[in-house]
Design an enzyme around this catalytic site. Structure first.
Site, short mmCIF file in Angstrom:
data_model
loop_
_atom_site.label_atom_id
_atom_site.label_comp_id
_atom_site.label_asym_id
_atom_site.label_seq_id
_atom_site.Cartn_x
_atom_site.Cartn_y
_atom_site.Cartn_z
N GLN A 1 -36.34 27.00 -13.72
CA GLN A 1 -37.87 27.98 -14.24
C GLN A 1 -39.18 26.97 -13.20
O GLN A 1 -40.16 27.27 -13.42
CB GLN A 1 -38.20 28.27 -14.81
N SER A 2 -39.08 26.58 -11.80
CA SER A 2 -39.93 25.87 -10.95
C SER A 2 -41.30 26.84 -11.07
O SER A 2 -40.46 27.48 -9.99
CB SER A 2 -39.16 24.67 -10.12
N ASN A 3 -42.11 26.34 -11.15
CA ASN A 3 -43.27 27.69 -10.22
C ASN A 3 -43.86 26.59 -9.38
O ASN A 3 -43.85 27.15 -8.09
CB ASN A 3 -44.50 26.70 -11.31
#
Ligand SMILES: *Cc1c(COP(=O)(O)O)cnc(C)c1O
Length: 328
Positions: free
Chosen positions: A76-78
Site C-alpha cells: 500500500q505504498s503511497n
C-alpha cells in the site's frame, strides 16, 4: 535568506499547498493553536508528500534520457502510487517492486498503481527494493534505459524538494509565530529537507519527526541517515551547513505494534480529524503522527500557548484497505 543553487524540476502537482487553521480541534483540545499544511493536496493522483520529491527526481531521470522508472515500497505504498502516476504523466514506463504477493487485495494504492499502468513485481517481505538492481539489469538487457527512484524518494533531490517546501511555508505564514512543526518521518527525506529549509531561513522552531517504523537499535541509525542526507543536500546546493545528531528531533514512542499496524492511537486520531475538521488522515503515517501530536498535547509537551503546525503528508488512499480495522 542565504543564496543557494536551485535544481531543475518538472511540474507534477499544484503548489503552494494550502495552510489552514484547525479551529474546531484547537477549541476542542483547549489549545495549543493548531495549523495544518495540506500536502495531502499536492494534486497528483490523490496527493501526498512524494509528489514534491518526484518533481526533482524525475527531472533528473528525463535529463539522463531515461525511459523507464523503477521504485519500491510496501503493498500500500503511497510513494509507489505517486511514482506510477508521475510516470504516466511523463509517458515513462514504470516498474514497482512491492511487498506482499499476488493475493494482496486490489484496493487503495494498489488499485491505483494498476490504473496508472505500472508493472507490478511482488517481492514478499522485501518491501525496500532489495531486488531493484537486478530488475534494472534485466531491463537494460531488453534495451531500456531505467532510472531507479530510491526508497521513499529520499535522496538529495527528494530532500531538496522539502527544503523548497519549507520556504514555501515561510511565504504563506509568519513562521516566527510557529513553535513546532510535526510530521511523519519514515525514509527521512521530508525530515532532512525541512531541516535544511529551516537552516536556510534561520527559522526558530522545533521540527519534530514522528518515527513511524524504526524500532530499538534502528533509532540511532535513522537519525544518522537524516543528518547525512541533510548534509549531502546542503552540499549539493552550495550551502555548507554541517548538521549533527543534535539537530534531529525524532519521537520514537509511537511505533505501536509496528509498521502499518493500525492501533487505537491511529484509529482515534483519524476519527478526531475526520469528525472535527472533515480532513482525512491515513492509517500508516499521518494517522500515527497526528495521534502522537495529540498525545504530546495531553502529556503537556506542547504548551497551550504555543502554535503547532501539523504537516499532513498524505496517504488517505490506504484508508480503504483498512476498512475492517477502522470500523472495529
Ligand atoms: C512516505 C510518507 C511519509 C514519510 O516521508 P519520508 O520522507 O519518507 O520520511 C509520510 N507520510 C506519508 C503519507 C507518506 O507516504
Amino acid at each position: 535568506m542565504m543564496k543557494y543553487r536551485h535544481l531543475s524540476k518538472v511540474d507534477l502537482g499544484f503548489f503552494p499547498t494550502p495552510v489552514s487553521k484547525l479551529n474546531n480541534l484547537t477549541q476542542y483540545l483547549s489549545g495549543p493553536e493548531l495549523l495544518i499544511k495540506r500536502d495531502d493536496l499536492t494534486g497528483l493522483a490523490l496527493g501526498g508528500n512524494k509528489t514534491r520529491k518526484l518533481e526533482y527526481i524525475l527531472a533528473d531521470a528525463l535529463a539522463n534520457g531515461c525511459d523507464t522508472i523503477i521504485t519500491a515500497g510496501a503493498t500500500q505504498s503511497n510513494h509507489c502510487r505517486q511514482t506510477a502516476a508521475a510516470a504516466a504523466k511523463l509517458q515513462l514506463d514504470c516498474h514497482l517492486l512491492l511487498g506482499g504477493d499476488e493475493t494482496a487485495q486490489v484496493n487503495g494504492n494498489l488499485l491505483l498503481d494498476k490504473l496508472f499502468g505500472a508493472q507490478l513485481h511482488f517481492c514478499g517481505d522485501m518491501r525496500k527494493g532489495e531486488g531493484i538492481a537486478e530488475l534494472a539489469h534485466r531491463l537494460k538487457e531488453q534495451g531500456k534505459t531505467p532510472y531507479i527512484v530510491p526508497y521513499g524518494g529520499s535522496n538529495e533531490l527528494g530532500a531538496f524538494a522539502f527544503t523548497q517546501a519549507f520556504i514555501e511555508l515561510t511565504q504563506q505564514i509568519d513562521i516566527s509565530t510557529v513553535s513546532h512543526i510535526i510530521f511523519a518521518s519514515s525514509s527521512g527525506g521530508t525530515h532532512a529537507g525541512l531541516m535544511l529549509g529551516k537552516a536556510l531561513t534561520k527559522a526558530n522552531l522545533s521540527l519534530v519527526g514522528i518515527n513511524i517504523d524504526k524500532s530499538g537499535h534502528e533509532h540511532n541509525a535513522f537519525a544518522d541517515n537524516i543528518v547525512a542526507l541533510a548534509n549531502e543536500t546542503s552540499a549539493l546546493i552550495g550551502a555548507d551547513f554541517k548538521f549533527s545528531n543534535q539537530d534531529v528531533i525524532l519521537a520514537n514512542d509511537y511505533l505501536g505494534q509496528g509498521y502499518g499496524v493500525l492501533g487505537d492511537l491511529e484509529r482515534n486520531a483519524i476519527a478526531l480529524l475526520a469528525e472535527r475538521e472533515g480532513i482525512l488522515l491515513d492509517p500508516v503515517y499521518s494517522g500515527r503522527a497526528f495521534g502522537a501530536l495529540v498525545d504530546m498535547i495531553e502529556q503537556g509537551k506542547l504548551g497551550k500557548n504555543e502554535k503547532v503546525l501539523f504537516w499532513h503528508t498524505g496517504g488517505a488512499p490506504a484508508l480503504f484497505s483498512y476498512a475492517k480495522s477502522l470500523t472495529l
